[in-house]
Motif scaffolding. Sequence first.
Motif, PDB file in Angstrom:
ATOM      1  N   CYS A  28       0.771  -1.190  -0.009  1.00  0.00           N
ATOM      2  CA  CYS A  28       0.104  -0.107   0.042  1.00  0.00           C
ATOM      3  C   CYS A  28       1.121   1.072   0.098  1.00  0.00           C
ATOM      4  CB  CYS A  28      -0.689  -0.359   1.351  1.00  0.00           C
ATOM      5  SG  CYS A  28      -2.157   1.484   1.273  1.00  0.00           S
TER       6      CYS A  28
ATOM      7  N   PHE B 149       0.568   4.222   0.793  1.00  0.00           N
ATOM      8  CA  PHE B 149       0.080   5.373   1.459  1.00  0.00           C
ATOM      9  C   PHE B 149      -0.032   4.817   3.144  1.00  0.00           C
ATOM     10  CE2 PHE B 149      -3.753   7.251  -1.177  1.00  0.00           C
ATOM     11  CZ  PHE B 149      -3.374   7.705  -1.658  1.00  0.00           C
ATOM     12  N   CYS B 150       0.651   3.586   3.509  1.00  0.00           N
ATOM     13  CA  CYS B 150       1.229   3.136   4.371  1.00  0.00           C
ATOM     14  C   CYS B 150       2.325   3.737   4.667  1.00  0.00           C
ATOM     15  CB  CYS B 150       1.193   1.577   4.808  1.00  0.00           C
ATOM     16  SG  CYS B 150      -0.600   0.473   4.853  1.00  0.00           S
TER      17      CYS B 150
ATOM     18  N   HIS C 162      -4.421   1.469   7.977  1.00  0.00           N
ATOM     19  CA  HIS C 162      -4.451   1.238   6.529  1.00  0.00           C
ATOM     20  C   HIS C 162      -5.857   0.581   6.790  1.00  0.00           C
ATOM     21  CE1 HIS C 162      -3.925  -0.903   2.904  1.00  0.00           C
ATOM     22  NE2 HIS C 162      -4.701  -1.731   3.234  1.00  0.00           N
TER      23      HIS C 162
ATOM     24  N   HIS D 189      -6.692   2.372   2.423  1.00  0.00           N
ATOM     25  CA  HIS D 189      -5.834   2.759   2.989  1.00  0.00           C
ATOM     26  C   HIS D 189      -6.901   4.880   2.588  1.00  0.00           C
ATOM     27  CE1 HIS D 189      -2.574   3.817   5.147  1.00  0.00           C
ATOM     28  NE2 HIS D 189      -3.052   4.936   5.392  1.00  0.00           N
TER      29      HIS D 189
END
Length: 308
Positions: free
Chosen positions: A50, A52-53, A97, A141
Amino acid sequence: MFHTNRYEHSRGFIEYRTELLTGIKSRICPERLKRGIGRPDIPDYPDEGCPFCPDLVLEATPAFPDGRRVQIGECITFPNLFPFSSYHIVSVISRDHVVRRFSARQIRDALSAQVQVLSEVPGYVSINWNYLPSAGASLPHPHLQGLADPVPDTLPQKYLDGSKQYYSQYGISWWGVLKNKETETSRRLKGTNLFWYAHFVPIGEKEIRCILPCTTVSDFKGHIPDFAEDLIRILDFFQDMGNNAWNMSVFFGTETDRAFFSAFATIIVRINPNSLCTSDTAFMEKLHFEPVILTLPEDLGKLWCNNR
Ligand SMILES: [Zn+2]
């Protein structure tokens, strides 16, 4: 301000509603609720890969031209790598997340970051949220998206044009008249900091709007704490009813619109994620441009008052 026509049939009724300012129409068919589609369920979306993590976000996302990203609390804000607007930013709301219930602080920080960046950009601005893939989020996310363009998009354009014309005809703001009219109705959500109500002609399921006491995105800054507190209560209200996915947009005007336009927010719920990818949007919404709604706005207002 609105027209309504009820058509009775053997198993219930359909209400055809029209907003006179914009000509927007929708129809409300409560019987269709009995189909029982869209059971409450948030899947456990894996966080592998991911962007955006926290472990990937600084590598996988672009920075602003000065080489920085805006960080407020948990929120990190940067330009959209795949923009569909002349100016398009993303604010990742949380480190986690998957978030099931948001805090007012998370919402406040994310909105503050959006306003900080978008206040410096000319044009027509909106702040937007697709929550969960069934609401159109390409990444689960949680994140907000801020847009700015030289001309308003189709929906805010209708309200800008309509309220400008209304103001030139009657010398008063359509938004003030709307607020006065809605204050004593069952559509009003009582007990909130700002003015929230279920819109008479909903453009999406369980639509709730906020008429903001301001016009531009810079004006909004001072109202963010109140807005965030209210928004959390509304999202909890949706989730208590089993609605876990939503879209939100907050539309702003420019300095030249100040006399006749109020910034406003609209939130609708979307079908919950489901294994068949059943959609809540079909030919009526996509091709006829006429939403089919299941919940009467008056019932939504009553539910709010009964549950609070
Ligand atoms: Zn993530």
